[in-house]
Write an enzyme that holds these catalytic residues in place. Structure first.
Site, short mmCIF file in Angstrom:
data_model
loop_
_atom_site.label_atom_id
_atom_site.label_comp_id
_atom_site.label_asym_id
_atom_site.label_seq_id
_atom_site.Cartn_x
_atom_site.Cartn_y
_atom_site.Cartn_z
N LYS A 15 11.42 2.67 1.36
CA LYS A 15 10.00 2.84 1.73
C LYS A 15 9.77 4.21 2.36
O LYS A 15 8.78 4.89 2.09
CB LYS A 15 9.56 1.72 2.69
N TYR A 68 16.44 -1.29 2.20
CA TYR A 68 15.06 -1.60 1.78
C TYR A 68 14.09 -0.67 2.51
O TYR A 68 13.25 0.00 1.91
CB TYR A 68 14.73 -3.07 2.08
N SER A 119 5.85 -0.12 4.81
CA SER A 119 6.37 -1.10 5.76
C SER A 119 6.55 -0.48 7.14
O SER A 119 6.83 0.72 7.25
CB SER A 119 7.72 -1.60 5.24
#
Length: 338
Positions: free
Chosen positions: A154, A150, A125
């Site tokens: 990543k 989140y 991402s």
């Protein structure tokens, strides 16, 4: 042609990628726990591709389930989508995200190593660039701590994969850093079907359009952008899926770990999305402006020139395509796959 294991292959980006892989002549094995997806998406993919895939229900945190897949199928490469992705939820329940995303990825790496499979495309991402880098983001910028858990997962997984490739020359890993995937397959048969209240802009817009939600809230209209609303790099999900097909081909012929941005390079504001959606589809979206969300950057977008030069990838779909296809999917499937 290769035999590809797709973790999280029943999800939004996963299902579109499975379809593009099948179109390209690959064989596909999907491994998904269906926690935020539906097996119906895979049935529709098979119909669209006129070719079947293998579906295995399982959880990447469970080594025995993974090992079984590698034993039963001669896998050449893995595309790894499986993971939780709701930013707000990751702030409330960090441990669930660390367990699913980070521990699950470590488990996958272990099972791959045991099976002698070293080609991996990881769904990363743009959040790994953090808050301090200026746009457009370039792959060789120093990464910094994302402002949510989140994004943090990543970043950690990227670092783990880079260290694996450094330690063992058999690994060949692609890190695909996505920007904002929207749209749906032209047929309207597969698309984004979030469970509960959508976290992303596009499904929220289409759910308002189809009458499932009352109005669209735009968070902040006082940003230093053209119209005061946040600007993002929106990319058609089919363009994104095709980037995975090219990345798999690249990794089957190369070694080491390499990152690519997958975006259009053109920032589009939230307000422009709403206005263009109304124009393209002839629908009014009731809208209210509310206060800014904590952690929202005013603008971020990609420099995607490396993906063009090294993967031969560039986006084919326009903003109008993205918004027409999003609505076509929602209109045909007012309640998603249910």
């Amino acid at each position: 042609m290769a035999n590809i294991l797709v973790t999280g292959g029943a999800g939004y980006i996963g299902s579109h990628t499975c379809l593009e892989l099948l179109h390209a002549g690959h064989d596909v094995v999907v491994f998904d726990n269906l926690s935020n997806s539906s097996e119906e998406s895979l049935r529709r993919v098979e119909k669209l591709a006129n070719k079947s895939s293998v579906f295995v229900q399982g959880d990447i945190r469970h080594q025995a389930e993974l090992d079984q897949v590698f034993q039963a199928h001669q896998i050449d490469a893995v595309i790894h989508f499986a993971g939780l992705k709701a930013v707000g939820e990751s702030q409330k329940n960090p441990l669930i995200y660390f367990d699913n995303n980070i521990a699950g990825s470590v488990q996958l790496i272990k099972s791959m190593e045991k099976a002698g499979v070293f080609n991996l495309v990881f769904s990363s991402s743009a959040t790994v660039y953090g808050e301090s880098n200026p746009s457009p983001y370039q792959e060789d910028m120093p990464l910094s701590l994302p402002n949510n858990n989140y994004g943090y997962t990543k970043l950690i997984i990227e670092q783990i994969l880079e260290k694996m490739a450094l330690a063992d020359s058999r690994w060949s890993i692609a890190l695909l850093r996505y920007f904002n995937p929207v749209g749906a397959h032209k047929s309207g048969q597969i698309g984004e079907d979030p469970q509960g209240i959508p976290n992303n802009l596009m499904p929220y817009v289409t759910q308002v359009a189809v009458g499932r939600r009352e109005s669209l809230s735009i968070f902040g209209n006082d940003y230093p952008t053209k119209d005061g609303t946040c600007e993002r790099d929106f990319i058609h999900v089919v363009d994104l899926a095709q980037a995975h097909v090219l990345a798999v081909a690249n990794r089957l012929n190369n070694k080491g770990c390499r990152a690519w941005n997958i975006g259009t390079g053109s920032p589009i504001s939230v307000l422009k999305i709403k206005e263009t959606f109304e124009r393209v589809n002839g629908i009014q979206i009731p809208t209210e402006f509310t206060k800014r969300r904590v952690g929202d950057l005013s603008a971020f977008y990609a420099d995607a020139s490396r993906a063009k030069a090294e993967l031969g990838w560039q986006p084919q779909y326009t903003l109008e395509d993205m918004l027409a296809d999003s609505w076509n999917w929602q209109k045909q499937n007012p309640n998603g796959f249910n």
